[in-house]
Design a protein around this motif. Structure first.
Motif, PDB file in Angstrom:
ATOM      1  N   ALA A  80       0.830  -1.204   0.000  1.00  0.00           N
ATOM      2  CA  ALA A  80       0.000   0.000   0.000  1.00  0.00           C
ATOM      3  C   ALA A  80       0.866   1.255   0.000  1.00  0.00           C
ATOM      4  O   ALA A  80       0.538   2.257  -0.661  1.00  0.00           O
ATOM      5  CB  ALA A  80      -0.925  -0.005   1.213  1.00  0.00           C
ATOM      6  N   ALA A  81       1.984   1.236   0.729  1.00  0.00           N
ATOM      7  CA  ALA A  81       2.879   2.389   0.768  1.00  0.00           C
ATOM      8  C   ALA A  81       3.470   2.682  -0.603  1.00  0.00           C
ATOM      9  O   ALA A  81       3.815   3.828  -0.910  1.00  0.00           O
ATOM     10  CB  ALA A  81       3.996   2.147   1.780  1.00  0.00           C
ATOM     11  N   LEU A  82       3.560   1.642  -1.438  1.00  0.00           N
ATOM     12  CA  LEU A  82       4.094   1.799  -2.792  1.00  0.00           C
ATOM     13  C   LEU A  82       2.985   1.916  -3.826  1.00  0.00           C
ATOM     14  O   LEU A  82       3.227   1.798  -5.029  1.00  0.00           O
ATOM     15  CB  LEU A  82       4.997   0.611  -3.130  1.00  0.00           C
ATOM     16  CG  LEU A  82       6.234   0.453  -2.236  1.00  0.00           C
ATOM     17  CD1 LEU A  82       6.910  -0.883  -2.491  1.00  0.00           C
ATOM     18  CD2 LEU A  82       7.209   1.608  -2.453  1.00  0.00           C
ATOM     19  N   ALA A  83       1.752   2.146  -3.336  1.00  0.00           N
ATOM     20  CA  ALA A  83       0.577   2.312  -4.205  1.00  0.00           C
ATOM     21  C   ALA A  83       0.307   1.065  -5.037  1.00  0.00           C
ATOM     22  O   ALA A  83      -0.133   1.138  -6.187  1.00  0.00           O
ATOM     23  CB  ALA A  83       0.732   3.536  -5.102  1.00  0.00           C
ATOM     24  N   LEU A  84       0.556  -0.120  -4.438  1.00  0.00           N
ATOM     25  CA  LEU A  84       0.296  -1.390  -5.102  1.00  0.00           C
ATOM     26  C   LEU A  84      -0.792  -2.148  -4.344  1.00  0.00           C
ATOM     27  O   LEU A  84      -1.081  -1.848  -3.183  1.00  0.00           O
ATOM     28  CB  LEU A  84       1.573  -2.233  -5.160  1.00  0.00           C
ATOM     29  CG  LEU A  84       2.754  -1.604  -5.906  1.00  0.00           C
ATOM     30  CD1 LEU A  84       4.002  -2.450  -5.736  1.00  0.00           C
ATOM     31  CD2 LEU A  84       2.428  -1.421  -7.385  1.00  0.00           C
ATOM     32  N   HIS A  85      -1.368  -3.141  -4.973  1.00  0.00           N
ATOM     33  CA  HIS A  85      -2.440  -3.921  -4.366  1.00  0.00           C
ATOM     34  C   HIS A  85      -1.942  -5.326  -4.027  1.00  0.00           C
ATOM     35  O   HIS A  85      -1.088  -5.870  -4.731  1.00  0.00           O
ATOM     36  CB  HIS A  85      -3.640  -4.027  -5.319  1.00  0.00           C
ATOM     37  CG  HIS A  85      -4.253  -2.700  -5.650  1.00  0.00           C
ATOM     38  ND1 HIS A  85      -4.987  -1.982  -4.745  1.00  0.00           N
ATOM     39  CD2 HIS A  85      -4.224  -1.963  -6.794  1.00  0.00           C
ATOM     40  CE1 HIS A  85      -5.397  -0.858  -5.310  1.00  0.00           C
ATOM     41  NE2 HIS A  85      -4.940  -0.823  -6.550  1.00  0.00           N
ATOM     42  N   PRO A  86      -2.460  -5.901  -2.938  1.00  0.00           N
ATOM     43  CA  PRO A  86      -2.058  -7.274  -2.613  1.00  0.00           C
ATOM     44  C   PRO A  86      -2.565  -8.250  -3.661  1.00  0.00           C
ATOM     45  O   PRO A  86      -3.557  -7.982  -4.347  1.00  0.00           O
ATOM     46  CB  PRO A  86      -2.718  -7.513  -1.250  1.00  0.00           C
ATOM     47  CG  PRO A  86      -3.900  -6.597  -1.243  1.00  0.00           C
ATOM     48  CD  PRO A  86      -3.461  -5.376  -2.009  1.00  0.00           C
TER      49      PRO A  86
END
Length: 417
Positions: free
Chosen positions: A306-312
């Motif tokens: 989330a900190a890297l603007a990515l989704h799990p």
């Protein structure tokens, strides 16, 4: 490291290591900050080579010597200079570390509840005793009692047995009926956890397991000689050299509060992606609520992504849900009961740093009033031990975080620009 893809993480326990691993996999650079000299935190204590959880070894193998990974060991965060700068102390003195994206994996502390004799040499928290044994404290042929409430009692007893100690008893505050309900819930919804618990019980089958009990007093002649408990209306005394008294864990929110992050129910408040009330800070693991290693690993991965603007990924979601459900089950099953308040007598020390007794605290309405009159919480621990204890005993709101959040040397503070 370029700031555009640099993630700072505080704490190298399971949550911090999982966050670092996920960030590296996503192509980011990582600066992992920890006050210990070996990774793993309390759960994976001991460092590489002593871990029994394959996940720890797998993650560390991926991190170690990675060109985009910096591990700042022996670095204690003592506060913040401003909203986006951490203040740290190392063996060389003080330093300031600016950050743009930060993941807090600051773990938890034990809840220490006072009883007569709890300040004696030989009496520690259950987790504290486990950490000492893992760190090499000799207990072979010594007698240990673990008492309080929660699964940590079993884990500590098992650690002591493996190190050659005699475990005289495991004293659990919760009644057998509640423990049975917890076991059935594990069997129904958390089969892997049930297998782990059954394995622990099998390893401890020769150790008396006393339920529905509480500590009366630790007995002494300057050092610990034994512990008296009450169960079923009867008092029983066990001779012992070490007593590990653990009543659960308290999320470590000191740094989060210093940075202006909101808390709720004693934990760092996060949203569904582990983001705190600050848009540039995320949190994961025990500092967001007590739940064990699986929750820490799952939340650490989610927070970093989330900190890297990515989704799990889709495979991460079931584990995250299951670990949070287990955390809720733990909270319901092992919440310290009001009966534990009766362990504390009027002459029992509550604030061990300043020798403040329960009788001195009882006349006061809240933490601030008591602190002004008695010096409670003004010692080296700054209320980290007695604050949660007073919250349990008297219903007081724990003290606010203040800088430095950990004791720091004047030399370190003087070198911070």
């Amino acid at each position: 490291m370029t700031s555009e893809r640099l993630l700072h993480i505080v704490g190298s326990g399971p949550a911090g290591l999982a966050a670092a691993h996920a960030a590296l996999d996503a192509g980011a650079s990582v600066c992992l900050i920890d006050d210990n000299h070996a990774p793993g935190g309390q759960i994976w204590r001991g460092g590489p080579g002593r871990w029994t959880d394959a996940r720890a070894t797998r993650i560390w193998t991926a991190l170690h010597d990675h060109p985009r990974f910096t591990h700042r060991t022996g670095t204690q965060v003592i506060g913040c200079a401003d909203a986006n700068t951490l203040l740290v102390e190392t063996a060389d003195g003080g330093a300031a570390i600016p950050f743009e994206r930060l993941v807090l994996c600051t773990g938890a502390r034990e809840l220490s509840l006072p009883f007569p004799g709890w300040t004696l040499p030989g009496v520690t928290g259950a987790g504290g005793l486990q950490a000492l044994i893992k760190g090499g404290m000799p207990v072979r042929d010594r007698t240990v009692v673990v008492a309080g409430t929660g699964p940590l009692l079993l884990a500590t007893a098992a650690t002591a047995l493996r190190a050659g100690a005699r475990v005289a008893a495991i004293v659990e505050h919760q009644p057998w009926s509640r423990l049975t309900g917890f076991g059935l819930a594990l069997l129904a919804r958390h089969r892997g956890k049930f297998v782990q618990a059954a394995s622990l019980f099998a390893a401890l089958r020769a150790v008396p397991y006393v339920t529905g009990a509480r500590i009366v007093a630790a007995t002494d002649d300057d050092i610990l000689r034994g512990v008296t408990i009450t169960t079923g209306g009867k008092e029983v005394t066990y001779s012992c050299d070490f007593l590990g008294a653990g009543f659960g864990l308290v999320p470590n929110t000191d740094l989060a509060r210093a940075l202006g992050c909101a808390t709720a129910d004693g934990a760092i408040l996060v949203d569904a992606t582990q983001e705190t009330s600050r848009e540039d800070i995320w949190a994961a693991g025990e500092c967001t609520g007590i739940g064990g290693v699986d929750k820490a690993v799952a939340e650490g991965r989610l927070a970093a992504l989330a900190a890297l603007a990515l989704h799990p990924s889709a495979r991460d979601i079931p584990g995250l849900r299951a670990s949070r459900a287990f955390a809720a089950l733990l909270a319901r099953a092992f919440a310290p009961g009001d009966a534990l308040k009766t362990m504390c007598r009027p002459d029992t020390i509550v604030c061990r740093c300043e020798d403040v007794t329960a009788a001195q605290l009882l006349p006061h309405r809240d933490w601030r009033e008591a602190k002004l009159a008695t010096r409670v919480g003004m010692g080296p621990c700054q209320g980290k031990t007695c604050g949660p204890g007073c919250a349990f005993l008297f219903g007081w709101t724990p003290p606010d975080s203040r800088l430095p959040i950990m004791p720091a040397s004047a030399r370190a503070l003087s070198r911070i620009e």
